[in-house]
Design a protein around this motif. Structure first.
Motif, PDB file in Angstrom:
ATOM      1  N   SER A   1       0.833  -1.200   0.000  1.00  0.00           N
ATOM      2  CA  SER A   1       0.000   0.000   0.000  1.00  0.00           C
ATOM      3  C   SER A   1       0.870   1.254   0.000  1.00  0.00           C
ATOM      4  O   SER A   1       2.048   1.222   0.361  1.00  0.00           O
ATOM      5  N   GLY A   2       0.253   2.370  -0.382  1.00  0.00           N
ATOM      6  CA  GLY A   2       0.997   3.620  -0.478  1.00  0.00           C
ATOM      7  C   GLY A   2       1.543   4.102   0.850  1.00  0.00           C
ATOM      8  O   GLY A   2       2.672   4.590   0.934  1.00  0.00           O
ATOM      9  N   VAL A   3       0.757   3.946   1.928  1.00  0.00           N
ATOM     10  CA  VAL A   3       1.189   4.437   3.239  1.00  0.00           C
ATOM     11  C   VAL A   3       2.393   3.635   3.738  1.00  0.00           C
ATOM     12  O   VAL A   3       3.403   4.202   4.198  1.00  0.00           O
ATOM     13  N   VAL A   4       2.303   2.319   3.652  1.00  0.00           N
ATOM     14  CA  VAL A   4       3.419   1.468   4.096  1.00  0.00           C
ATOM     15  C   VAL A   4       4.639   1.697   3.217  1.00  0.00           C
ATOM     16  O   VAL A   4       5.772   1.739   3.710  1.00  0.00           O
ATOM     17  N   PHE A   5       4.415   1.871   1.927  1.00  0.00           N
ATOM     18  CA  PHE A   5       5.523   2.150   1.002  1.00  0.00           C
ATOM     19  C   PHE A   5       6.261   3.418   1.415  1.00  0.00           C
ATOM     20  O   PHE A   5       7.491   3.442   1.490  1.00  0.00           O
ATOM     21  N   ASN A   6       5.525   4.481   1.706  1.00  0.00           N
ATOM     22  CA  ASN A   6       6.154   5.750   2.084  1.00  0.00           C
ATOM     23  C   ASN A   6       6.960   5.624   3.370  1.00  0.00           C
ATOM     24  O   ASN A   6       8.081   6.128   3.477  1.00  0.00           O
ATOM     25  N   ARG A   7       6.387   4.944   4.352  1.00  0.00           N
ATOM     26  CA  ARG A   7       7.091   4.824   5.628  1.00  0.00           C
ATOM     27  C   ARG A   7       8.333   3.950   5.494  1.00  0.00           C
ATOM     28  O   ARG A   7       9.394   4.267   6.058  1.00  0.00           O
ATOM     29  N   ARG A   8       8.207   2.846   4.775  1.00  0.00           N
ATOM     30  CA  ARG A   8       9.386   1.989   4.592  1.00  0.00           C
ATOM     31  C   ARG A   8      10.485   2.732   3.839  1.00  0.00           C
ATOM     32  O   ARG A   8      11.658   2.647   4.186  1.00  0.00           O
ATOM     33  N   ARG A   9      10.095   3.453   2.807  1.00  0.00           N
ATOM     34  CA  ARG A   9      11.111   4.186   2.034  1.00  0.00           C
ATOM     35  C   ARG A   9      11.738   5.281   2.884  1.00  0.00           C
ATOM     36  O   ARG A   9      12.948   5.552   2.754  1.00  0.00           O
ATOM     37  N   ALA A  10      10.961   5.896   3.748  1.00  0.00           N
ATOM     38  CA  ALA A  10      11.516   6.930   4.635  1.00  0.00           C
ATOM     39  C   ALA A  10      12.604   6.349   5.527  1.00  0.00           C
ATOM     40  O   ALA A  10      13.659   6.966   5.726  1.00  0.00           O
TER      41      ALA A  10
END
Length: 490
Positions: free
Chosen positions: A226-235
């Motif tokens: 998902s987009g939210v998990v993707f953003n946090r992992r990439r952060a």
């Protein structure tokens, strides 16, 4: 069976009706005009009932003979099928035994049963699958890898072999091998969810942040995440890279990566701390301060406050107090803001004020290890070493605040190692909860004061010492007039 009986009875009824209809008087005469044998024979005369009866017998006999011949013709095939069915049942029993033995951890029995599967089923691939599955159940990753490797040559079992091989190597700790197997499968089929998950986990476990980020972006494009998990992992991955380059003196790259991380997760405190440090290092205190103030409003964290006040070393207590008031002005009643004020009061030599504010918090919640340590510092500043010691001992068994990193005020806000970033990729990336890796590992907490020099706490209090009264507010009335060093202070 019923339909055959009904058909037979219907046939008998029709036959009986025909015989009754014809009667005994109707006769059939056969004669020949031939002059020589065998076509010359005397006239033959019989009743129609006899003709019908004989014709019926002839038909029944023909059908019986044909059925007998057909049964004899099919007999070898039936015998072979029966033997094959028994063999198949034995193979199923062997598969069941192999899997049960694997679940029980009996590798020898599982290996023997798997060999019987190969012999009985006549399928090498099936035997390898059963053997690998049983080996994994036993925890024998070496055997599982052997069998999965043997399946790579068959196009039919190659995808299964790649998956099993990657996961077995990851479980065994062979990270390069797991990456190789999973990457090959992922490159061949980007829609394979298992390949994405395994490849990403292996790259993160091997601290290959940049490659993990590339795979994460491909997984997002394939809708595996998902987009939210993707953003946090990439952060987290970007911040881990920033931390690496900061340690190696590449400060421009560190700043670029930490700022990119904040675009994905503006509330990720480690990225804020690194970006602020890099900005302040080159004289950008104002930008760093603005960044930290914004982050504090979004998600207050003690490391953010430490980084903020590190921007202005050597300030007077009055100036620092004014700056603190501005810093927490967005929500001064926030728990983290009040704890920040308590720490400031302790450092400014105002233990009574600190104790007053701490009492309010303890009236609202059970004391955590962090609150116990602050209470210990207040008691120590008031000249009560016995009470301070009891609070310190209580901190050893009090619940931890999972987001509190028992910070060293004189050190970095987030002294993370590579394995700590690896944990955060999933703990923060998947849940958004910033749990300090030290808390996840259940390490001993540390005293967050310069005087204690980060000494690890003892795990249990001595039996002869009693825990302090949890209601600190009751003791506060007796302390209001006491000053550090007073003889009557307790």
């Amino acid at each position: 069976m019923t339909k055959y009986i009904i058909t037979f009875l219907l046939f008998v009824a029709i036959l009986a009706g025909a015989l009754l209809y014809i009667g005994d008087d109707a006769m059939l005469t056969l004669s020949s005009s031939g002059a020589k044998w065998p076509i010359a024979f005397p006239d033959l005369e019989m009743s129609w009932q006899a003709v019908i009866f004989l014709g019926t017998l002839l038909m029944i006999g023909t059908i019986t003979l044909w059925s007998l011949l057909l049964w004899i013709w099919r007999l070898p095939r039936r015998l072979k099928s029966g033997v094959g069915m028994r063999k198949r049942n034995r193979a199923i029993d062997a598969m069941e035994e192999a899997l049960i033995a694997g679940a029980e951890g009996d590798m020898d029995r599982a290996r023997k049963a798997s060999a019987r599967v190969r012999d009985l089923a006549g399928s090498t691939d099936l035997g390898h699958i059963i053997s690998a599955t049983a080996a994994e159940a036993c925890g024998d990753q070496e055997q599982a890898i052997i069998h999965y490797s043997a399946m790579l040559d068959s196009p039919k079992t190659r995808p299964t072999a790649q998956r099993g091989l990657a996961q077995a190597k990851l479980a065994k700790g062979d990270l390069p091998g797991a990456v190789e197997a999973a990457r090959e499968a992922f490159d061949q089929n980007v829609q394979a969810r298992w390949a994405f998950d395994t490849l990403f986990k292996a790259l993160v476990a091997d601290y290959r942040w940049t490659e993990a980020r590339d795979v994460l972006e491909k997984g997002r494009a394939a809708k595996h995440i998902s987009g939210v998990v993707f953003n946090r992992r990439r952060a987290v991955l970007l911040t881990a890279e920033a931390d690496y380059w900061m340690d190696h003196g590449q400060h421009d790259k560190s700043l670029e990566l930490s700022q990119a991380a904040l675009k994905d997760a503006s509330d990720f405190a480690p990225a804020v701390a690194i970006a602020a440090y890099e900005l302040a290092r080159t004289g950008g205190q104002k930008k760093a301060a603005s960044l930290l103030e914004k982050a504090w409003k979004t998600a207050p964290h003690p490391a953010i406050s430490l980084a903020y006040f590190d921007l202005y070393p050597g300030e007077s207590d009055a100036t620092r107090s004014k700056r603190l008031e501005r810093f927490i002005a967005s929500d001064p009643e926030d728990r983290e803001a009040r704890l920040l004020m308590i720490s400031h009061d302790l450092r400014s030599g105002r233990p009574v004020d600190a104790l007053s504010l701490l009492a309010q918090i303890l009236d609202e919640e059970e004391p955590t290890a962090r609150l116990c340590l602050l209470a210990a510092e207040a008691e120590r500043a008031l000249g009560n070493p016995t009470d301070a010691g009891m609070w310190t001992e209580r901190a050893a068994t009090a619940p931890h605040e999972r987001d509190w990193s028992d910070l060293d005020p004189e050190g970095p806000g987030f002294a993370y190692e590579s394995q700590d970033w690896r944990r955060l990729v999933f703990s923060f990336g998947d849940t958004g909860e910033l749990v300090h890796p030290r808390a996840e590992r259940q390490d001993a907490i540390r005293r967050p004061t310069p005087e204690a020099k980060l000494e690890p706490l003892r795990l249990a209090a001595p039996e002869d010492e009693a825990a302090p009264d949890g209601d600190l507010a009751r003791r506060f009335d007796d302390l209001m007039d006491a000053q550090p060093g007073d003889k009557d202070a307790e």
